[in-house]
Design an enzyme around this catalytic site. Structure first.
Site, PDB file in Angstrom:
ATOM      1  N   GLU A  27      -5.907  54.800 -27.321  1.00  0.00           N
ATOM      2  CA  GLU A  27      -4.850  54.526 -26.340  1.00  0.00           C
ATOM      3  C   GLU A  27      -5.302  55.024 -24.980  1.00  0.00           C
ATOM      4  OE1 GLU A  27      -1.787  52.941 -26.020  1.00  0.00           O
ATOM      5  OE2 GLU A  27      -2.124  53.648 -23.972  1.00  0.00           O
ATOM      6  N   THR A  36       4.596  48.957 -22.885  1.00  0.00           N
ATOM      7  CA  THR A  36       5.879  48.257 -22.968  1.00  0.00           C
ATOM      8  C   THR A  36       6.798  48.885 -24.013  1.00  0.00           C
ATOM      9  OG1 THR A  36       4.689  46.264 -22.351  1.00  0.00           O
ATOM     10  CG2 THR A  36       6.883  45.963 -23.229  1.00  0.00           C
ATOM     11  N   ALA A  42      15.351  48.205 -26.832  1.00  0.00           N
ATOM     12  CA  ALA A  42      15.627  48.937 -28.064  1.00  0.00           C
ATOM     13  C   ALA A  42      16.454  48.163 -29.080  1.00  0.00           C
ATOM     14  CB  ALA A  42      16.329  50.262 -27.743  1.00  0.00           C
ATOM     15  N   HIS A  45      16.745  42.700 -32.918  1.00  0.00           N
ATOM     16  CA  HIS A  45      17.491  41.445 -32.948  1.00  0.00           C
ATOM     17  C   HIS A  45      17.527  40.883 -34.357  1.00  0.00           C
ATOM     18  CE1 HIS A  45      16.935  41.383 -28.592  1.00  0.00           C
ATOM     19  NE2 HIS A  45      15.658  41.591 -28.789  1.00  0.00           N
ATOM     20  N   VAL A 185     -10.525  51.391 -23.870  1.00  0.00           N
ATOM     21  CA  VAL A 185     -11.577  50.511 -24.377  1.00  0.00           C
ATOM     22  C   VAL A 185     -12.050  49.621 -23.227  1.00  0.00           C
ATOM     23  CG1 VAL A 185     -12.096  48.619 -25.967  1.00  0.00           C
ATOM     24  CG2 VAL A 185     -10.692  50.544 -26.725  1.00  0.00           C
ATOM     25  N   SER A 355       9.106  40.198 -26.505  1.00  0.00           N
ATOM     26  CA  SER A 355      10.317  40.319 -27.301  1.00  0.00           C
ATOM     27  C   SER A 355      10.353  39.144 -28.259  1.00  0.00           C
ATOM     28  CB  SER A 355      11.527  40.295 -26.383  1.00  0.00           C
ATOM     29  OG  SER A 355      12.672  40.612 -27.123  1.00  0.00           O
ATOM     30  N   CYS A 418      17.805  72.133 -20.661  1.00  0.00           N
ATOM     31  CA  CYS A 418      18.297  70.885 -20.058  1.00  0.00           C
ATOM     32  C   CYS A 418      19.766  70.814 -20.385  1.00  0.00           C
ATOM     33  CB  CYS A 418      17.560  69.683 -20.637  1.00  0.00           C
ATOM     34  SG  CYS A 418      18.385  68.098 -20.351  1.00  0.00           S
ATOM     35  N   CYS A 420      22.135  68.679 -19.333  1.00  0.00           N
ATOM     36  CA  CYS A 420      22.773  67.384 -19.569  1.00  0.00           C
ATOM     37  C   CYS A 420      22.623  66.960 -21.027  1.00  0.00           C
ATOM     38  CB  CYS A 420      22.170  66.310 -18.677  1.00  0.00           C
ATOM     39  SG  CYS A 420      22.215  66.654 -16.932  1.00  0.00           S
ATOM     40  N   CYS A 455      21.452  64.259 -14.411  1.00  0.00           N
ATOM     41  CA  CYS A 455      20.876  64.932 -13.241  1.00  0.00           C
ATOM     42  C   CYS A 455      19.396  64.623 -13.112  1.00  0.00           C
ATOM     43  CB  CYS A 455      21.128  66.432 -13.265  1.00  0.00           C
ATOM     44  SG  CYS A 455      19.901  67.402 -14.143  1.00  0.00           S
TER      45      CYS A 455
HETATM   46  C1  LIG Z   1      12.374  44.538 -20.508  1.00  0.00           C
HETATM   47  C2  LIG Z   1      11.963  44.331 -21.927  1.00  0.00           C
HETATM   48  C3  LIG Z   1      12.923  44.399 -22.918  1.00  0.00           C
HETATM   49  C4  LIG Z   1      12.567  44.207 -24.241  1.00  0.00           C
HETATM   50  N1  LIG Z   1      13.521  44.346 -25.198  1.00  0.00           N
HETATM   51  C5  LIG Z   1      13.184  44.175 -26.493  1.00  0.00           C
HETATM   52  C6  LIG Z   1      14.147  44.360 -27.491  1.00  0.00           C
HETATM   53  O1  LIG Z   1      15.282  44.736 -27.223  1.00  0.00           O
HETATM   54  N2  LIG Z   1      13.795  44.125 -28.781  1.00  0.00           N
HETATM   55  C7  LIG Z   1      12.528  43.735 -29.114  1.00  0.00           C
HETATM   56  O2  LIG Z   1      12.277  43.507 -30.275  1.00  0.00           O
HETATM   57  N3  LIG Z   1      11.586  43.611 -28.174  1.00  0.00           N
HETATM   58  C8  LIG Z   1      11.879  43.830 -26.890  1.00  0.00           C
HETATM   59  N4  LIG Z   1      10.907  43.714 -25.933  1.00  0.00           N
HETATM   60  C9  LIG Z   1       9.541  43.459 -26.361  1.00  0.00           C
HETATM   61  C10 LIG Z   1       8.874  44.707 -26.917  1.00  0.00           C
HETATM   62  O3  LIG Z   1       9.034  45.782 -26.039  1.00  0.00           O
HETATM   63  C11 LIG Z   1       7.409  44.460 -27.129  1.00  0.00           C
HETATM   64  O4  LIG Z   1       7.279  43.347 -27.963  1.00  0.00           O
HETATM   65  C12 LIG Z   1       6.678  45.618 -27.785  1.00  0.00           C
HETATM   66  O5  LIG Z   1       6.929  46.836 -27.164  1.00  0.00           O
HETATM   67  C13 LIG Z   1       5.215  45.334 -27.756  1.00  0.00           C
HETATM   68  O6  LIG Z   1       4.503  46.402 -28.303  1.00  0.00           O
HETATM   69  P1  LIG Z   1       2.939  46.447 -28.196  1.00  0.00           P
HETATM   70  O7  LIG Z   1       2.513  47.567 -29.035  1.00  0.00           O
HETATM   71  O8  LIG Z   1       2.400  45.114 -28.467  1.00  0.00           O
HETATM   72  O9  LIG Z   1       2.633  46.679 -26.660  1.00  0.00           O
HETATM   73  P2  LIG Z   1       2.575  48.016 -25.799  1.00  0.00           P
HETATM   74  O10 LIG Z   1       3.692  48.904 -26.116  1.00  0.00           O
HETATM   75  O11 LIG Z   1       2.398  47.633 -24.389  1.00  0.00           O
HETATM   76  O12 LIG Z   1       1.290  48.732 -26.337  1.00  0.00           O
HETATM   77  C14 LIG Z   1       0.000  48.365 -25.970  1.00  0.00           C
HETATM   78  C15 LIG Z   1      -0.789  49.606 -25.707  1.00  0.00           C
HETATM   79  O13 LIG Z   1      -2.137  49.308 -25.560  1.00  0.00           O
HETATM   80  C16 LIG Z   1      -2.713  50.145 -24.611  1.00  0.00           C
HETATM   81  N5  LIG Z   1      -3.928  49.523 -24.126  1.00  0.00           N
HETATM   82  C17 LIG Z   1      -4.040  48.380 -23.415  1.00  0.00           C
HETATM   83  N6  LIG Z   1      -5.317  48.132 -23.134  1.00  0.00           N
HETATM   84  C18 LIG Z   1      -6.055  49.104 -23.675  1.00  0.00           C
HETATM   85  C19 LIG Z   1      -7.442  49.407 -23.695  1.00  0.00           C
HETATM   86  N7  LIG Z   1      -8.330  48.610 -23.110  1.00  0.00           N
HETATM   87  N8  LIG Z   1      -7.842  50.535 -24.313  1.00  0.00           N
HETATM   88  C20 LIG Z   1      -6.963  51.347 -24.904  1.00  0.00           C
HETATM   89  N9  LIG Z   1      -5.637  51.118 -24.910  1.00  0.00           N
HETATM   90  C21 LIG Z   1      -5.170  50.016 -24.295  1.00  0.00           C
HETATM   91  C22 LIG Z   1      -1.621  50.246 -23.580  1.00  0.00           C
HETATM   92  O14 LIG Z   1      -1.769  51.376 -22.778  1.00  0.00           O
HETATM   93  C23 LIG Z   1      -0.374  50.298 -24.438  1.00  0.00           C
HETATM   94  O15 LIG Z   1       0.039  51.615 -24.721  1.00  0.00           O
HETATM   95  C24 LIG Z   1      11.223  43.911 -24.588  1.00  0.00           C
HETATM   96  C25 LIG Z   1      10.271  43.861 -23.579  1.00  0.00           C
HETATM   97  C26 LIG Z   1      10.616  44.073 -22.266  1.00  0.00           C
HETATM   98  C27 LIG Z   1       9.573  44.055 -21.216  1.00  0.00           C
END
Ligand SMILES: Cc1cc2nc3c(=O)[nH]c(=O)nc-3n(C[C@H](O)[C@H](O)[C@H](O)COP(=O)(O)OP(=O)(O)OC[C@H]3O[C@@H](n4cnc5c(N)ncnc54)[C@H](O)[C@@H]3O)c2cc1C
Lengths: 501, 422
Positions: A27, A36, A42, A45, A185, A355, A418, A420, A455
């Site tokens: 990471e 993200t 949260a 769905h 990476v 999402s 904390c 709050c 706060c």
């Molecule tokens: C505003 C918003 C609201 C949402 N609401 C919902 C919801 O209510 N319900 C739902 O199901 N989904 C929701 N989603 C979608 C959901 O958040 C994502 O589908 C999910 O978090 C994706 O997870 P991930 O692990 O793929 O991505 P991420 O959490 O982004 O994880 C990817 C990780 O890879 C790391 N990374 C990237 N490149 C490299 C590299 N080269 N080397 C090492 N590490 C690297 C990044 O730092 C990051 O930590 C929402 C998204 C948004 C933006």
């Protein structure tokens, strides 16, 4: 090896440790869940919002069903609280019977809810039912009086996305996995059509199997392995968060407005409490150029106010305590891309995880596990797998007896730092020395809620910084908000004066 | 089950309000007074206020914050008041049951005969004013920055932009300049400064720090640490004017955008709050809507002068003592309403016209050559002239029983500011 410590990467890693302890998560940020996965709504769905037949629709419905089993032993709350979908005069676009008000009303009242039920049935979503106008107001007295009828979606749930991600990472670690933070990476080694390992900013690591769960950066990482061919176009979403106190007076559960026949790029959002009880309104959906664009613009704030003012008139505007933006990772065809590479054997893409990535995570992890087992991960569950992740109890979450017990065990639980969120010194210390250690302010906040209240760290900020410094044997001036260059302080007092002379 | 403590009066918060209230209750004959403070020392916000300007009314001297606090701490030392430090009140029930916690005793139950709420206020944050932009390190509230610099010896940044010209913002502009940091400018949304004139002169003008009125910050730049802010002029509806927007490089955005009375536990206790002040609705003894519960200091409304805080807290302390002695039924209150060019008045209620009392209020807009009048049932009771009134400066109007001219029953009381130009 898994690239990316988001909810997807950590779900996969944890799943794999059931079969082999030989897993590494890389990471680039200073904590897991820092992409993200910390900045979303949260919601688990039900899958009703997804287009029938897409991969994300299938994995969403399946993932939702798996959630209780998925969080078991993690020490993370999951609440299947249901969603109230409200049908209003805006639920159909004007082009549909816009000029025939009587017919339109009939359609809205009779047809639209049935269409939603039918769609749910097709997608395999159980338990949905039509809710009359009176019942809507009984469930949610503050919903717009324009509500015509509603649909209740009981399988919809809530989970804390960052707590879940941290817990998954920790559960993987106690079962043998390793997590390398602050490790980016920068290249993927492929020789003779086979993956050999990765290059990072801290050296090379070899591995026969590499999973790309890099979120919005998944296209870049795929390109490093020559396994790309897809493009992620970042789409930002902003959300406003409200004080718990006004929330409980204002909404009881999650509410969303039905919108049919609109070309939507992401779900419409709505008003939903977090599992901790703060109302969220949002999100917006704005295409951006920068994958790190987590800003929130004045226009977005306006848009949120305007949009939800209709669904929830008189929501407590003045009690916004936080705003955040997250970046979605859609691909051009808007679906998940999950599968092994043809060109780089051993490289697996888990991309386009926009999402409902959070809701789908259990099913995604299972699907990826099966792919990995084809690539050589053992298929027999390992007897040594520990199903329970030890979780430090937070003072605030205990009843009176539990609190007294905690103080008896550790006096520092009597020291609330904390006010709050009623987080104690012991809570903060436990987070700092956790299995995935919290080494900065935001990391402590995600685990304990210190600074998450009304706060916003005004009272506890200096106290948390001092405890981090003390526990990690570093000067306070080196403490960061969120790793990297996010130092809290420029130096000690008198320091500049000496420099100036 | 541990023993329940039953003091006569419990005071929550040991800032200037709590100190004065505890001492006043003790002086009024209460033997068992408990003072509960969540911090590790007495004095509340004062120990970090190392500039002078405290005590001009109470002590007729210009003291620093720590000096002012020390006078009360010394006086407290001469009483039998029990001060509990590092102790946080978790809850108060409408029946005056306090649940508190500290590391030494664990969870404590306290059932006092009367309570004085003196929890002070907290700073409004960037999110409460919906400031757009990123969320980097380097966005800091002025009060917290003051604590960092003056208590912990830590500099939050080197080049600052300050949003809000309230007194704390002004004082911090000078403070960080003295520490060798640069203040690129102070930006204020309103067309007049938020702080008192003396501070504008002594903290900005004397140090050549520019003050930009009718301006706001429109965007915070920087992903990890603040790299700058966009600022713009605002129109008469406080909306930024697009083509006046410009970028100001800085590593810190300091916010002085208002204070909010800290009434979360007052609400739990069932105390009625005034939506305008954000504090409890009180009578002339600072008694709240819940019998036996009083409030003092900035928890009631944000007083500018600590001297007013101490004075109002004495009323609360004495009121609490009186309640302990005679907990009977209270008289029906007369309402106090804001009149012409008055934003709000504290107290909002008067129960007993037979004693000296003070009304504290703020005007809505600046006004020259005025008369400040207190009326009852439409008749003027007192009238005082003033050259100038300004919204940031709290005004006090005193009333004695004689002013009511022996009227038995009086109609609603109002306070107004009218033109005195003949
Ligand atoms: C505003 C918003 C609201 C949402 N609401 C919902 C919801 O209510 N319900 C739902 O199901 N989904 C929701 N989603 C979608 C959901 O958040 C994502 O589908 C999910 O978090 C994706 O997870 P991930 O692990 O793929 O991505 P991420 O959490 O982004 O994880 C990817 C990780 O890879 C790391 N990374 C990237 N490149 C490299 C590299 N080269 N080397 C090492 N590490 C690297 C990044 O730092 C990051 O930590 C929402 C998204 C948004 C933006």
């Amino acid at each position: 090896m898994v690239i990316g410590g988001g909810v997807i990467g950590c779900s996969i890693a944890r799943e794999v440790t059931r079969y082999t302890p030989d897993v590494v998560i890389l990471e680039k940020e200073a904590d897991v869940a820092d992409g993200t996965s910390k900045a979303n709504n949260a919601e688990v769905h039900s899958g009703i919002g997804e287009k029938h037949g897409t991969l994300k629709q299938k994995l969403n419905v399946r993932g939702n069903r798996m959630y209780e089993e998925f969080v078991k032993g993690l020490g993370v709350d999951f609440k299947r609280q249901g969603l109230l979908i409200v049908i209003t005069p805006r639920s159909l676009p004007d082009r549909v019977t816009g000029r025939l008000p009587a017919l339109r009303r009939q359609l809205l009242k009779e047809l639209v809810p049935r269409l939603i039920l039918l769609s749910g049935k097709r997608k395999g979503i159980p338990g949905q039912r039509i809710v009359g106008r009176e019942e809507i107001f009984r469930m949610e007295p503050n919903v717009t009086r324009e509500a015509i009828v509603g649909v209740h979606d009981p399988t919809y749930g809530l989970v804390s996305p960052y707590k879940l991600t941290i817990a998954l990472a920790e559960h993987a670690i106690i079962n043998g996995a390793k997590v390398f933070l602050d490790t980016e990476v920068t290249g993927v080694n492929v020789e003779g059509g086979r993956v050999k390992g990765v290059v990072t900013d801290r050296g090379e690591i070899s591995a026969p199997i590499v999973v790309n769960a890099a979120g919005v950066f998944a296209d870049d990482v795929a390109d490093m392995a020559g396994a790309g061919g897809f493009k992620i176009h970042p789409r930002k979403g902003a959300t406003l968060i409200f004080d718990k106190e006004t929330t409980t007076e204002y909404v009881r559960g999650s509410v969303a407005e039905a919108k049919l026949f609109v070309k939507k790029k992401s779900k419409g959002g709505g008003g939903m409490p977090t599992i901790e009880g703060n109302l969220q309104l949002g999100p917006t959906a704005i295409e951006v150029d920068d994958k790190n664009d987590t800003s929130i613009s004045a226009g977005e704030i306006e848009e949120i106010f305007e949009r939800f003012h209709y669904l929830l008139p008189d929501f407590p505007r003045r009690s916004v305590i936080a705003a955040f933006s997250g970046v979605r990772a859609p691909t051009t065809d808007e679906d998940f891309i999950i599968g092994p590479s043809d060109t780089a054997h051993g490289f697996v893409n888990v991309a386009g995880m926009q999402s409902p990535g959070l809701a789908s995570a259990p099913a995604v992890a299972q699907m990826v596990l099966e792919i990995l087992q084809d690539l050589g991960v053992p298929s027999e569950p390992r007897p040594g797998f520990d199903p329970v992740r030890p979780t430090p109890a937070l003072f605030a979450d205990q009843d009176r007896k539990g609190r007294e017990r905690l103080i008896k065990e550790d006096r520092r639980h009597g020291h609330v730092i904390c006010r709050c969120e009623q987080v104690t010194e012991a809570d903060v210390v436990n987070a700092i020395h956790g299995i995935v250690p919290a080494t900065n302010m935001d990391a402590v906040k995600r685990r304990t809620r210190a600074g998450m209240g009304r706060c916003h760290g005004g009272f506890c900020g200096n106290r948390v910084a001092a405890i981090i410094a003390r526990e990690l044997w570093m000067p306070v001036t080196a403490v960061t908000k969120d790793g990297g260059g996010s130092r809290l302080f420029a130096g000690e007092t008198k320091h500049f004066l000496e420099e100036i002379g | 089950m541990k023993k329940i403590r039953r003091p006569d009066v419990a005071v929550i918060g040991a800032g200037p309000a709590g100190l004065a209230a505890a001492i006043a209750a003790y002086r009024a004959g209460m033997e068992d007074v408990m003072l509960i403070e969540r911090d590790m020392e007495l004095g509340g916000i004062l120990p970090q206020c190392i500039h002078d300007g405290f005590g001009s009314i109470v002590f007729k001297e210009a003291l620093t914050g720590p000096q002012y606090a020390q006078r009360y701490i010394d006086e407290l030392g001469g009483t039998d008041v029990e001060a509990k430090l590092n102790t946080l009140v978790l809850d108060i029930s409408p029946k005056r049951r306090i649940t508190a916690v500290n590391a030494r005793e664990g969870i404590i139950d306290i059932q006092p005969k009367a309570i004085v709420l003196a929890m002070g206020c907290r700073e409004r944050t960037r999110h409460q004013i919906l400031l757009p932009g990123y969320r980097p390190a380097g966005v800091v509230n002025a009060g917290l920055a003051q604590r960092y610099i003056n208590i912990e010896g830590l500099m939050p940044g080197r080049k600052m932009v300050i949003l809000g010209s309230g007194d704390i913002g002004l004082i911090m502009a000078r403070r960080v300049t003295l520490e060798g940091a640069e203040v690129a400018g102070v930006f204020e949304l309103m067309d007049h400064p938020g702080g008192i004139t003396r501070n504008v002169v002594q903290c900005l003008h004397d140090f050549d720090i520019p003050l930009h009125l009718s301006h706001t910050v429109t965007f915070i730049h920087g992903k990890k640490r603040v790299e700058g802010v966009s600022v713009a002029e605002v129109d008469s509806e406080f909306k930024p004017i697009k083509d006046t927007e410009r970028f100001v490089p800085c590593d810190t955005l300091m916010l002085s955008v208002g204070l909010i009375p800290e009434n979360e536990i007052s609400k739990k206790a069932g105390v009625e709050l005034d939506p305008v002040t954000g504090g409890p609705v009180v009578d002339e003894r600072m008694g709240t809507s819940v019998p036996g519960m009083f409030s003092a200091g900035n928890v009631v409304n944000v007083f500018d002068l600590v001297d007013y805080v101490s004075r109002s807290a004495e009323d609360a302390g004495e009121g609490a003592a009186e309640y302990v002695r005679k907990p009977g039924r209270r008289k029906k209150p007369i309402r106090v309403v804001p009149g012409e060019n008055v934003k709000y008045v504290v107290p909002q209620l008067v129960r007993d016209t037979g004693r000296d009392m003070s009304f504290y209020f703020r005007v809505e807009r600046p006004q020259r050559s005025v008369a400040i009048q207190v009326l009852a049932g439409g008749e003027v009771l007192t009238r005082r002239k003033a050259k100038m009134v300004l919204p940031p400066e709290m005004i006090k109007a005193d009333i004695s029983p004689g002013d009511f001219g022996g009227r038995g029953k009086v109609g609603p009381i109002s306070v107004e500011v009218v033109s005195d130009e003949e």
